[in-house]
Design an enzyme around this catalytic site. Structure first.
Site, PDB file in Angstrom:
ATOM      1  N   LYS A   1     -18.187  -2.130  53.016  1.00  0.00           N
ATOM      2  CA  LYS A   1     -19.028  -3.204  52.486  1.00  0.00           C
ATOM      3  C   LYS A   1     -19.306  -4.123  53.653  1.00  0.00           C
ATOM      4  O   LYS A   1     -18.409  -4.796  54.173  1.00  0.00           O
ATOM      5  CB  LYS A   1     -18.356  -3.957  51.345  1.00  0.00           C
ATOM      6  CG  LYS A   1     -19.249  -5.068  50.791  1.00  0.00           C
ATOM      7  CD  LYS A   1     -18.589  -5.860  49.668  1.00  0.00           C
ATOM      8  CE  LYS A   1     -19.517  -6.991  49.217  1.00  0.00           C
ATOM      9  NZ  LYS A   1     -18.887  -7.855  48.181  1.00  0.00           N
TER      10      LYS A   1
ATOM     11  N   TYR B   1     -13.893  -3.787  53.758  1.00  0.00           N
ATOM     12  CA  TYR B   1     -14.694  -4.983  53.476  1.00  0.00           C
ATOM     13  C   TYR B   1     -14.711  -5.840  54.728  1.00  0.00           C
ATOM     14  O   TYR B   1     -13.720  -6.489  55.058  1.00  0.00           O
ATOM     15  CB  TYR B   1     -14.073  -5.716  52.292  1.00  0.00           C
ATOM     16  CG  TYR B   1     -14.865  -6.860  51.704  1.00  0.00           C
ATOM     17  CD1 TYR B   1     -16.148  -7.187  52.128  1.00  0.00           C
ATOM     18  CD2 TYR B   1     -14.307  -7.630  50.677  1.00  0.00           C
ATOM     19  CE1 TYR B   1     -16.845  -8.227  51.561  1.00  0.00           C
ATOM     20  CE2 TYR B   1     -15.005  -8.674  50.099  1.00  0.00           C
ATOM     21  CZ  TYR B   1     -16.270  -8.979  50.550  1.00  0.00           C
ATOM     22  OH  TYR B   1     -16.959 -10.025  49.983  1.00  0.00           O
TER      23      TYR B   1
END
Length: 310
Positions: A174, A146
């Site tokens: 992400k 992330y």
């Protein structure tokens, strides 16, 4: 649920294409609402989500306990784990705590782990790399890194991504770095599945080889968020652009109107009669005027013709 990559042509999609960054439903008194979570998860999958990302930014992970995080993963896996990917957020500022959360999420049935860059201490790139490798080595399920430097204070530099991509359990990202050039370069040089974490970049990232998206707005409008990439996969690029533009007013109102996406999402879900409940402090609920505006924009989106005439 199998964690084998999708068989769709194009880039690897280890968690499908259309993922929702799901809110964590609370009861009116602010307790975890497992039944509400199961209801919301089922609706999202029924409406086209390939996967659900739990205990992330939208899921209010900074204000939920470890026990609540695990209970949420168990509830959602029990409801939809046989027909959608469940990715559990386990990251934090401490490597030791992240490892503990990763073990709990895996035991609770998660198919993958969302691991954020360690925040606040702002470790250098070598330490960030070592942190992710520690989690990957300790896990039996794949990782989605992330990258959200606006919140963590540190990004995962492209050179670091290239090295991390060599680990067999580091399979996805992400991407909230707002660096299209850097992201496109990593996509071109690795097999990492890049998922847009910024709705306005869903289609642009997909067009350069991204795997899909992890969307907050999908809590309320999953079909509208998925439609552009479905059209793109069908070769209808002009229609994909039109469908992307069609969703922009709701994206802007939910994600760029001065309030956190968790706040706007829970306000809209509440108006739609869907499980959400209050936000936890320090977040505060949206006012009535904001909630009214969100509902109007949502209703305009869902009543707008979905197909261009002719």
């Amino acid at each position: 649920m199998s964690t084998a990559p999708s068989t769709l042509p194009g880039p690897p999609r280890p968690f499908g294409r259309a993922l929702c960054a799901m809110v964590t439903p609370f009861t009116p008194t602010g307790e975890l609402d497992p039944a509400g979570a199961r209801e919301l998860a089922a609706r999202l999958v029924d409406e086209g989500c390939d996967g659900l990302v739990l205990n992330g930014t939208t899921g209010e992970s900074p204000t939920t306990t470890d026990a609540e995080k695990t209970a949420l993963v168990r509830a959602v896996c029990a409801e939809v784990g046989d027909r959608a990917y469940v990715v559990a957020g386990v990251g934090g500022p401490s490597t030791r705590h992240t490892l503990a959360l990763a073990r709990e999420a895996e035991h609770a049935g998660a198919h993958g782990l969302l691991v954020v860059t360690p925040y606040y201490s702002r470790p250098p790139q070598g330490d960030i790399e070592a942190h992710f490798l520690r989690v990957a080595d300790a896990s039996g399920i794949p990782l989605m890194l992330y990258d959200i430097p606006a919140r963590t204070g540190s990004r995962i530099e492209p050179a670091t991504m290239l090295r991390l991509a060599a680990h067999p359990r580091v399979v996805a990202v992400k991407d909230c770095a707002y660096d299209p050039l850097g992201s496109a370069g990593v996509i071109a040089r690795t097999s990492l599945a890049y998922y847009s974490g910024s709705e306005e970049l869903n289609l642009p990232l997909y067009a350069v080889g991204g795997a899909g998206f992890v969307s907050t707005v999908a809590n309320a409008a999953p079909r509208a968020l998925r439609a552009p990439i479905d059209a793109y996969d069908a070769g209808a690029t002009a229609e994909a652009a039109r469908l992307n533009a069609r969703a922009l007013p709701l994206i802007e109102r939910m994600m760029a109107a001065g309030l956190p996406g968790t706040v706007t999402t829970k306000a809209l879900l509440g108006r739609l009669g869907l499980p959400a409940g209050p936000v936890r402090e320090p977040l505060r609920p949206a006012g009535r005027e904001t909630a009214d505006g969100l509902l109007r924009t949502y209703e305009e989106l869902v009543t707008m013709p979905a197909v261009t005439a002719g």
